[in-house]
Write an enzyme that holds these catalytic residues in place. Structure first.
Site, PDB file in Angstrom:
ATOM      1  N   TYR A 163       9.443   1.967  -7.164  1.00  0.00           N
ATOM      2  CA  TYR A 163       8.380   0.965  -7.033  1.00  0.00           C
ATOM      3  C   TYR A 163       8.338   0.083  -8.286  1.00  0.00           C
ATOM      4  CZ  TYR A 163       3.942  -1.232  -5.914  1.00  0.00           C
ATOM      5  OH  TYR A 163       2.966  -2.158  -5.644  1.00  0.00           O
TER       6      TYR A 163
ATOM      7  N   SER B  60       6.962  -3.264  -0.464  1.00  0.00           N
ATOM      8  CA  SER B  60       6.072  -4.188  -1.145  1.00  0.00           C
ATOM      9  C   SER B  60       6.707  -4.631  -2.465  1.00  0.00           C
ATOM     10  CB  SER B  60       4.700  -3.524  -1.357  1.00  0.00           C
ATOM     11  OG  SER B  60       3.737  -4.475  -1.705  1.00  0.00           O
TER      12      SER B  60
ATOM     13  N   ASP C 138       0.932  -8.050   8.711  1.00  0.00           N
ATOM     14  CA  ASP C 138       0.896  -7.827   7.263  1.00  0.00           C
ATOM     15  C   ASP C 138       0.284  -9.056   6.611  1.00  0.00           C
ATOM     16  OD1 ASP C 138       1.226  -7.243   4.616  1.00  0.00           O
ATOM     17  OD2 ASP C 138       3.336  -6.688   4.765  1.00  0.00           O
TER      18      ASP C 138
ATOM     19  N   HIS D 207       0.773  -3.914   6.436  1.00  0.00           N
ATOM     20  CA  HIS D 207       1.547  -3.637   5.222  1.00  0.00           C
ATOM     21  C   HIS D 207       2.094  -2.214   5.231  1.00  0.00           C
ATOM     22  CE1 HIS D 207       2.929  -4.972   1.391  1.00  0.00           C
ATOM     23  NE2 HIS D 207       2.347  -3.997   0.739  1.00  0.00           N
TER      24      HIS D 207
END
Length: 710
Positions: A478, A558, A641, A676
């Site tokens: 991430y 993301s 999203d 999302h």
């Protein structure tokens, strides 16, 4: 491929045959190009697929339909796709509980029987009482995509604010439930986003935006307002408590202390690149009205109120303390005094219950939990079962015990009851998963990144692993927004591990694993450090013969989707498969949609010349180049999203399909009525099955072994 005897049925083709088997010729839908060029600080940037940003156009809808047909036709040819889905359903099909929370005589908790699309909210009177359903979100829509997003009880437990969202959207609708009858009051509150529900007396504070103009799922969200709603009145009668029209990209959120004495207004201004918040307070017992500043200006320091102790506030902050500390602020004298000074390890979270302060610290990304008095006196450490992650510990001031959940990669989430008097933990509820933890192991390793930084990562795999470079490996990361990736159990990883796979979770800079300093090293002009860390993780896995480029897949969602897109541009030869999910792919325009401006604090903005240069250098969309041998790529997004709008993935997929002329597939999978994240259990399992199938198929794996189960 050399495998342990137990995995011998996992057959591999030779690399040449595998290429022919896994990469049939694909005919992608034609994507219209337009003559759109923008100029940033003297640099001309083409944006030929700008029209795909219009999520309401028939042409965009037709493009999505055509792309999905290519993708799902390809996935349907993988012989074990259904086998993966069946096994995922098996391992996911067990009761999952949240830890209970008490309000008066009632204990509230959520439970999913196994494969329910949404968890059901229950309550029972006392821990031995009979559970009764409070809210079953599965009955709120025919396809199970309406979710329970908020449930906030009034101080006396008589009422609750119930927030629901539809199809995965971040927009919520608030209603008020009478807990005596479990029926709703007549009013409905709309256009709620980035909000809590903070009770005070006969109503509550909440935050919302004006009704958006244009697309509700893509229009820019500005002018965040705080209102006070009195129960049994229409939304039109709500009292405007706070707004700042001069700064339309600020968040304004109000909370209240448990005794409802203080209303606490938090203001952030991330659209201007500031990473902290202001803090204002209103004392219900004071003679004056209105909010009084505790911290009047928004800076890069954060301030979060944990609880009040009479007229004093206990506040967690990183002001001059990158690893966080807890301070006491007197609303009477305006003086600050330390409660828990900063430590070498970052303070991950702090909660209060039973008049005690529970502080969780992170030691190399694993939890350590301590109990303190409100004055900061250490009382004891809570011994955890093993290295892993703990969460919970909050409660009411008169609680005699608290609950917490502990988990690790091979330790399913287990709920513990901690007794404050005896200082002992006992298992309250343990899950039964179709999984033998003793068959697997987790190892934490450290590698050196490009600039010499020591970076940790966790590897989980079946015992008896052979270091021969042939193991299918999934590298996940991430690296942003001060978010940590601690150890945690996910039953949906089990089928991948059963196939001899290695799951790797790397703790990149940009997260909070080592405090604010770790975060800052992966922000704005230093964002390339995050990609260097991820590349360094891949190089380590290959050098140590855990895997090889032919067996290495990367995945992230993301900000992690941005990560995958950036590194596959920079080092495509390292990876066989890439799965960028709901990624931020257009780093020059992300701030023009919904609340994308909120990310400027982490990314910077193309409106700034220096930050534009850095963004343009790594933006996944703008660094796709002809002539590179890109990995097999499965891009995932969803039509609802409204956090990272799907236009990011649409434009990225169209561009990659245009520039890449090799044999690896470039597919985009657009989920319907999802946001999302997957909007229900069914969609989550289907998406995961498709990802695993795509990964292994493109590694040349043609059959799966039968799962042994428990």
């Amino acid at each position: 491929m050399r495998l342990p005897a137990s995995l011998s049925v996992l057959l591999m083709l030779s690399s040449s045959a595998a290429q022919a088997q896994t990469n049939p010729s694909l005919s992608y839908p034609a994507t219209r190009k337009i003559d759109q060029v923008d100029t940033y600080h003297g640099t001309s940037v083409a944006d030929p697929y700008r029209w795909l940003e219009d999520d309401r156009s028939a042409e965009t809808a037709a493009w999505v339909t055509a792309q999905n047909k290519v993708t799902f036709d390809y996935l349907a040819q993988i012989p074990y796709r259904r086998q993966f889905q069946t096994r995922l359903e098996q391992v996911y099909n067990y009761p999952k509980y949240s830890a209970p929370s008490r309000k008066g005589d009632w204990y509230y908790f959520s439970k999913n029987d196994g494969l329910q699309n949404q968890s059901v909210l229950y309550r029972q009177r006392g821990l031995d009482g009979k559970p009764e359903v409070v809210i079953d979100p599965n009955k709120l829509s025919t396809d199970g995509t309406t979710r329970l997003g908020a449930f906030s009880l009034s101080k006396d437990g008589a009422y609750a604010v119930v927030g629901t969202s539809k199809g995965g959207s971040d927009w919520q609708e608030y209603r008020i439930m009478d807990l005596a009858t479990k029926t709703y009051l007549p009013e409905t509150l709309e256009w709620v986003k980035v909000s809590g529900a903070a009770w005070q007396g006969n109503g509550f504070y909440y935050s919302r935006y004006p009704k958006p103009e244009g697309s509700a799922l893509a229009a820019k969200n500005e002018n965040h307002q705080v209102f006070f709603h009195t129960i049994n009145t229409p939304q039109s009668a709500d009292r405007l408590v706070y707004e700042d029209a001069a700064n339309p990209q600020r968040f304004h959120i109000v909370g209240t202390t448990d005794d409802e004495r203080f209303a606490l207004l938090t203001i952030s201004d991330r659209g201007k690149g500031k990473d902290g918040n202001a803090l204002l307070v209103m004392d219900a017992r004071a003679k004056t009205t209105g909010f009084v500043p505790v911290i009047g200006e928004v800076t890069n320091f954060t301030y979060s109120v944990l609880d009040n102790d009479g007229a004093d506030l206990l506040i967690e902050t990183n002001a001059d303390a990158p690893n966080n500390k807890i301070m006491r602020y007197s609303t009477a004298s305006k003086k600050w005094t330390p409660v828990l000074p900063e430590k070498p390890e970052p303070l991950v979270s702090a909660r209060t219950a039973g008049g005690k302060l529970f502080a969780e610290y992170s030691k190399d990304v694993t939890s350590r939990v301590y109990v303190y008095s409100y004055q900061g006196k250490l009382e004891n450490e809570i011994k955890l079962p093993t290295l892993g992650s703990a969460d919970g510990f909050g409660g009411e001031k008169d609680d005699k015990f608290v609950f917490y959940t502990f988990t690790s990669f091979t330790f399913p989430p287990t709920i513990y009851r901690y007794d404050l008097a005896s200082r002992k933990s006992t298992v309250f509820r343990a899950p039964e998963v179709d999984f033998k933890p003793t068959d697997y192991e987790t190892k934490q390793v450290f590698f050196t990144s490009k600039d010499g930084t020591r970076v940790p990562m966790f590897l989980t795999y079946r015992k008896g692993l052979q270091l021969d470079g042939t193991n299918p490996t999934l590298l996940y990361g991430y690296g942003g927004f001060n978010i940590s990736l601690p150890p945690g159990f996910n039953p949906l990883r089990i089928p991948f591990l059963e196939q001899g796979g290695i799951y790797v979770q790397v703790n990149l800079r940009g997260g909070s694993e080592y405090g604010e300093t770790w975060h800052e090293q992966g922000m704005k002009l230093k964002k390339q450090n995050v990609f260097d860390d991820f590349i360094g993780a891949a190089e380590y896995l290959i050098a140590q013969k855990y895997t090889s480029p032919a067996r290495l897949a990367i995945q992230g969602g993301s900000n992690g989707g941005l990560l995958v897109g950036a590194v596959m541009n920079q080092r495509p030869e390292l990876f066989r498969v890439a799965v960028p999910q709901v990624g931020v792919m257009d780093m020059l325009r992300f701030h023009k949609f919904t609340i994308g401006w909120n990310w400027i604090a982490d990314y910077g903005s193309a409106d700034n010349a220096d930050e534009f240069k850095a963004l343009y250098a790594y933006s996944p969309l703008h660094n796709l180049k002809p002539g590179l041998n890109y990995p097999a790529t499965l891009i995932t997004t969803a039509d609802h999203d409204d956090r990272v709008v799907p236009a990011h993935s649409f434009k990225y997929a169209a561009t990659l399909q245009e520039v890449y002329k090799g044999t690896n597939p470039v597919l985009i999978r657009v989920d319907v009525n999802s946001g999302h994240g997957a909007s229900n259990t069914k969609k989550n399992i289907e998406t995961t099955a498709d990802i695993y199938s795509f990964i292994l198929w493109n590694m040349g794996i043609t059959t799966l072994k039968e799962a042994a189960g428990r």
